[in-house]
Scaffold this active site. Sequence first.
Site, PDB file in Angstrom:
ATOM      1  N   LYS A  83      44.958  56.196  38.455  1.00  0.00           N
ATOM      2  CA  LYS A  83      44.112  55.269  39.204  1.00  0.00           C
ATOM      3  C   LYS A  83      43.230  56.087  40.154  1.00  0.00           C
ATOM      4  O   LYS A  83      43.744  56.903  40.937  1.00  0.00           O
ATOM      5  CB  LYS A  83      45.022  54.313  39.990  1.00  0.00           C
ATOM      6  CG  LYS A  83      44.435  52.965  40.312  1.00  0.00           C
ATOM      7  CD  LYS A  83      45.551  52.087  40.875  1.00  0.00           C
ATOM      8  CE  LYS A  83      45.092  50.715  41.232  1.00  0.00           C
ATOM      9  NZ  LYS A  83      46.131  49.961  41.945  1.00  0.00           N
TER      10      LYS A  83
HETATM   11  O1  G3P Z   1      46.796  47.096  43.549  1.00  0.00           O
HETATM   12  C1  G3P Z   1      45.549  46.717  44.004  1.00  0.00           C
HETATM   13  C2  G3P Z   1      45.445  45.297  44.498  1.00  0.00           C
HETATM   14  O2  G3P Z   1      46.014  44.407  43.599  1.00  0.00           O
HETATM   15  C3  G3P Z   1      45.866  45.106  45.933  1.00  0.00           C
HETATM   16  O3  G3P Z   1      45.990  43.759  46.289  1.00  0.00           O
HETATM   17  O4  G3P Z   1      46.813  42.007  47.837  1.00  0.00           O
HETATM   18  O5  G3P Z   1      46.580  44.386  48.651  1.00  0.00           O
HETATM   19  O6  G3P Z   1      44.575  42.985  48.210  1.00  0.00           O
HETATM   20  P1  G3P Z   1      45.984  43.262  47.831  1.00  0.00           P
END
Ligand code: G3P
Length: 216
Positions: A83
């Site tokens: 990633k």
């Molecule tokens: O892994 C990346 C993403 O899904 C993060 O989500 O909830 O931290 O905005 P969030």
Amino acid sequence: MKFFADTAEIADIKELAATGLLDGVTTNPSLIMKSGRDFMEVTKEICGITDGPVSAEVVALDHAGMMREAEILRKIADNVCIKVPLTIDGLKTCKALTGEGTMVNVTLCFSANQALLAAKAGATFISPFVGRHDDNGFDGMELIGDIRLIYDNYDFRTEILVASVRHGLHVLQSARIGADVMTAPPAVIKALFKHVLTDKGIEGFLADWAKTGQAI
Ligand code: G3P
């Protein structure tokens, strides 16, 4: 649409994998921090639970550093997906790694132009963050629709991985638009199974079944 779990919690990943509906896992530095586990160890363990792609994020910001870290991470297992952030160095790294046959997930995407660049860099997955987009007064799902249109216009093979998913409506809208993958916290995925009328229906059927005095 493929379902990835956005977590580094082993118990949750095992529980979802047991349903047969889990297609992969995504992690990020914040999720690794929350798990309290060693990054390399936990990533290896996750790669042993699912055969699907397991995203492991680099933390270097320069191309050489990202390549160095990717070299270490991709040795963990064949299903590790590197990633990288959506920056010039991230996309340079994406181009180099996918050229060598390594899966790459380009993360922190907040515009359709960024997604276009990631596809041109040969990304395996593009991760637009719909929840964080909504939080900042933009329409996350409109972004997914734009990316779908652009990728279809040019037949880009990059898969749209809807990230930062907060609730079932994000999942439903992603499926309507034709996103390839969505990644969500385990609680959001588990909530998809639930409906009050399903529970009520089971309760009613079991009550009537008990009255028959029969057994299967
Ligand atoms: O892994 C990346 C993403 O899904 C993060 O989500 O909830 O931290 O905005 P969030």
